[in-house]
Enzyme design. Structure first.
Site, short mmCIF file in Angstrom:
data_model
loop_
_atom_site.label_atom_id
_atom_site.label_comp_id
_atom_site.label_asym_id
_atom_site.label_seq_id
_atom_site.Cartn_x
_atom_site.Cartn_y
_atom_site.Cartn_z
N ASP A 1 18.19 -67.51 13.35
CA ASP A 1 17.37 -66.99 14.45
C ASP A 1 15.93 -66.91 13.93
O ASP A 1 15.20 -67.90 13.97
CB ASP A 1 17.98 -65.63 14.82
CG ASP A 1 17.32 -64.94 15.99
OD1 ASP A 1 16.59 -65.58 16.74
OD2 ASP A 1 17.55 -63.72 16.17
N VAL B 1 23.53 -64.95 22.08
CA VAL B 1 24.81 -65.63 22.30
C VAL B 1 25.96 -64.91 21.59
O VAL B 1 25.73 -64.19 20.60
CB VAL B 1 24.76 -67.11 21.83
CG1 VAL B 1 23.85 -67.94 22.71
CG2 VAL B 1 24.34 -67.22 20.35
N ASP C 1 29.32 -61.99 17.43
CA ASP C 1 29.75 -60.80 18.17
C ASP C 1 28.62 -60.16 18.96
O ASP C 1 27.43 -60.41 18.72
CB ASP C 1 30.29 -59.74 17.19
CG ASP C 1 29.18 -59.03 16.43
OD1 ASP C 1 28.32 -59.74 15.85
OD2 ASP C 1 29.13 -57.79 16.45
N GLY D 1 30.05 -63.75 10.63
CA GLY D 1 29.93 -64.71 11.73
C GLY D 1 30.41 -66.11 11.44
O GLY D 1 30.73 -66.86 12.35
P1 5GP Z 1 17.86 -64.00 11.50
O1 5GP Z 1 17.67 -63.29 10.19
O2 5GP Z 1 17.79 -65.52 11.39
O3 5GP Z 1 16.92 -63.49 12.55
O4 5GP Z 1 19.27 -63.63 12.06
C1 5GP Z 1 20.40 -64.02 11.44
C2 5GP Z 1 21.59 -63.19 11.84
O5 5GP Z 1 21.37 -62.44 13.05
C3 5GP Z 1 22.75 -64.09 12.14
O6 5GP Z 1 23.51 -64.35 10.98
C4 5GP Z 1 23.53 -63.31 13.16
O7 5GP Z 1 24.39 -62.41 12.52
C5 5GP Z 1 22.48 -62.53 13.90
N1 5GP Z 1 22.06 -63.18 15.16
C6 5GP Z 1 20.91 -63.84 15.41
N2 5GP Z 1 20.86 -64.31 16.67
C7 5GP Z 1 22.04 -63.93 17.24
C8 5GP Z 1 22.62 -64.12 18.54
O8 5GP Z 1 22.06 -64.73 19.48
N3 5GP Z 1 23.86 -63.61 18.72
C9 5GP Z 1 24.54 -62.93 17.75
N4 5GP Z 1 25.75 -62.47 18.07
N5 5GP Z 1 24.03 -62.72 16.52
C10 5GP Z 1 22.80 -63.23 16.27
#
Ligand code: 5GP
Length: 181
Positions: free
Chosen positions: A109, A159, A165, A50
């Site tokens: 996230d 998003v 993606d 990403g």
């Molecule tokens: P976390 O571990 O912070 O929950 O998520 C991190 C990863 O989840 C990010 O690097 C991304 O790849 C994916 N991610 C989290 N939220 C989104 C979102 O709204 N859209 C997309 N496309 N990927 C997300």
């Protein structure tokens, strides 16, 4: 290509952050990194996939000596929900002991992926670890993490675009788009 609304795979999305707004904000973050890392020769560590557009645009704003490296981890596996199981697909190849590290991520996230990455890097005994993220969803955050460089705080909605993606698609959009439910 900069449409106000778009379809990615089976979902509709509307523009949330324009390409111009992203570029302006990245210029500001680059300036902050230049100020904070003068003479520190930081290593920017991009988290694939990403980060690729954010990383490219951010490093173009950095005028202090810096190196770049990449890691690849996955937690979403292409859908709209985090799997919560983080898999490491590509480890950091560079020796980073004693170096100033800046992790460059597309989005924080829940923070679970970033926690995993920070812990892995801290174990390599760097001089410091900072985080630069294009997007941050404060309402979803489950971890205590210092995010030094946040381009945009956004609401807790899925998003795509500018590197992010949905089902493998949409990474090539110039702007960030929010799902329309
Ligand atoms: P976390 O571990 O912070 O929950 O998520 C991190 C990863 O989840 C990010 O690097 C991304 O790849 C994916 N991610 C989290 N939220 C989104 C979102 O709204 N859209 C997309 N496309 N990927 C997300």
């Amino acid at each position: 290509m900069n449409p106000k609304t778009t379809t990615v795979a089976d979902k509709s999305f509307k523009m949330m952050i324009s390409a111009e707004t992203i570029a302006d904000r990245i210029r500001v973050l680059g300036g902050e990194i230049n100020r904070d890392f003068a003479d520190k020769k930081p290593v920017l560590i991009g988290i694939l996939n990403g980060c690729f557009l954010f990383m490219a645009d951010l490093v173009k704003q950095i005028d202090v000596d810096c190196e770049i490296a990449f890691m690849k981890v996955s937690s979403y596996h292409g859908g709209m929900e985090s799997s919560r199981t983080i898999t490491e697909d590509y480890d950091l190849k560079m020796a980073v002991s004693g170096r100033h590290l800046i992790i460059v991520e597309d989005i924080v996230d829940t923070g679970n992926t970033m926690r995993f990455i920070v812990d892995k890097l801290q174990a390599k005994k760097p001089a410091s670890v900072s985080i630069a993220t294009l997007l941050f969803k404060p309402a979803a955050m489950e971890q205590k993490l210092d995010l030094q460089y946040v381009a945009f705080e956004i609401e807790n909605k899925f998003v795509v675009g500018y590197g992010l993606d949905y089902k493998g698609l949409g990474r090539n959009l110039n702007a960030v788009y929010q799902v329309v439910l």
